[in-house]
Design a protein around this motif. Sequence first.
Motif, PDB file in Angstrom:
ATOM      1  N   VAL A  98      26.878  14.020 -14.136  1.00 32.95           N
ATOM      2  CA  VAL A  98      27.559  12.807 -14.577  1.00 32.95           C
ATOM      3  C   VAL A  98      27.504  11.738 -13.489  1.00 32.95           C
ATOM      4  CG1 VAL A  98      29.831  11.827 -15.089  1.00 32.95           C
ATOM      5  CG2 VAL A  98      29.073  13.882 -16.276  1.00 32.95           C
ATOM      6  N   LYS A 102      26.153   8.012 -13.896  1.00 29.59           N
ATOM      7  CA  LYS A 102      26.993   6.848 -13.610  1.00 29.59           C
ATOM      8  C   LYS A 102      26.303   5.881 -12.654  1.00 29.59           C
ATOM      9  CE  LYS A 102      31.622   8.871 -14.205  1.00 29.59           C
ATOM     10  NZ  LYS A 102      32.877   9.242 -13.488  1.00 29.59           N
ATOM     11  N   PRO A 109      31.989   4.474 -18.403  1.00 28.04           N
ATOM     12  CA  PRO A 109      31.935   5.361 -19.571  1.00 28.04           C
ATOM     13  C   PRO A 109      33.317   5.591 -20.172  1.00 28.04           C
ATOM     14  CG  PRO A 109      31.815   6.651 -17.560  1.00 28.04           C
ATOM     15  CD  PRO A 109      31.777   5.205 -17.140  1.00 28.04           C
ATOM     16  N   THR A 112      32.997  11.543 -20.348  1.00 29.70           N
ATOM     17  CA  THR A 112      31.915  12.224 -19.633  1.00 29.70           C
ATOM     18  C   THR A 112      32.231  13.712 -19.529  1.00 29.70           C
ATOM     19  OG1 THR A 112      32.943  11.900 -17.451  1.00 29.70           O
ATOM     20  CG2 THR A 112      31.409  10.194 -18.203  1.00 29.70           C
ATOM     21  N   SER A 129      24.887  17.531 -19.540  1.00 33.59           N
ATOM     22  CA  SER A 129      25.818  16.498 -19.078  1.00 33.59           C
ATOM     23  C   SER A 129      25.844  15.359 -20.087  1.00 33.59           C
ATOM     24  CB  SER A 129      25.391  15.971 -17.703  1.00 33.59           C
ATOM     25  OG  SER A 129      25.408  16.997 -16.739  1.00 33.59           O
ATOM     26  N   ASN A 130      26.995  14.701 -20.202  1.00 27.41           N
ATOM     27  CA  ASN A 130      27.177  13.666 -21.222  1.00 27.41           C
ATOM     28  C   ASN A 130      27.836  12.425 -20.626  1.00 27.41           C
ATOM     29  OD1 ASN A 130      27.580  12.760 -24.198  1.00 27.41           O
ATOM     30  ND2 ASN A 130      29.618  12.614 -23.301  1.00 27.41           N
ATOM     31  N   PHE A 131      27.338  11.260 -21.065  1.00 32.90           N
ATOM     32  CA  PHE A 131      27.865   9.956 -20.645  1.00 32.90           C
ATOM     33  C   PHE A 131      27.972   9.104 -21.907  1.00 32.90           C
ATOM     34  CE2 PHE A 131      27.277   5.554 -19.466  1.00 32.90           C
ATOM     35  CZ  PHE A 131      27.867   5.386 -18.229  1.00 32.90           C
TER      36      PHE A 131
END
Length: 217
Positions: A98, A102, A109, A112, A129-131
């Motif tokens: 993350v 970023k 965001p 996350t 991983s997520n944003f």
Amino acid sequence: MTDDQAIAIIESEFKQKTLGVTEQYLEIHSPIYTDNKIKVDRIDRESKDGSIIAYLPVLSERFYFAVYIDTKTNKVTGVGTEAYHRVYFRATSETLTVEELKEMTNLTPTETWNKGDLRKRGKSNHTFSNFTILPNPEPDEFEDKLKKLLDHLEQDKDGIKRLVDNANGYIQVAMDTHNGNGMIGGPNIDTTDIRRMNEFGLSINFDLYVGGNSFRE
């Protein structure tokens, strides 16, 4: 027109049912009341023709009643439903953290998580991983939500392009729609917004959900 005035007009229409469509909807679904006052989640005043749209949550459903009011005549001109729309930018990666995601943009965001983090529900772990950027969570029409998302992303075009190029960056849409008569329609994307998405190299993905009661025959 104040919010209280708009709510009073809506309550009067829902009580008197001067429009046939009002009765049609209230036969199958109910608004939510708080302290004997109808609940309104948002009043949209963005129209230039003197009309407003009030979005009312529907009991036990995710979609909304949409009540159209002419502010010149102080009358309800239409009642319908509006889907619950979530329109957001999402970047995912199986290799980047993350923090690394970023660093690619100066936009903040909304949500996350890192690969390996425990999911909010269940006992499993995230496999990527997520944003996520969701700038407009309030009730609104899909077309307006998409335009507002693109407006937000255009504040850092280079950063979003980096996320698209280096992670799986795309636009995600989730729609919870009322299945009143079996004809749920569909989203429309105009040529301007298609060009705007293309400038980022963005794809768009739709998840469509249908719920609610059917109209009585």
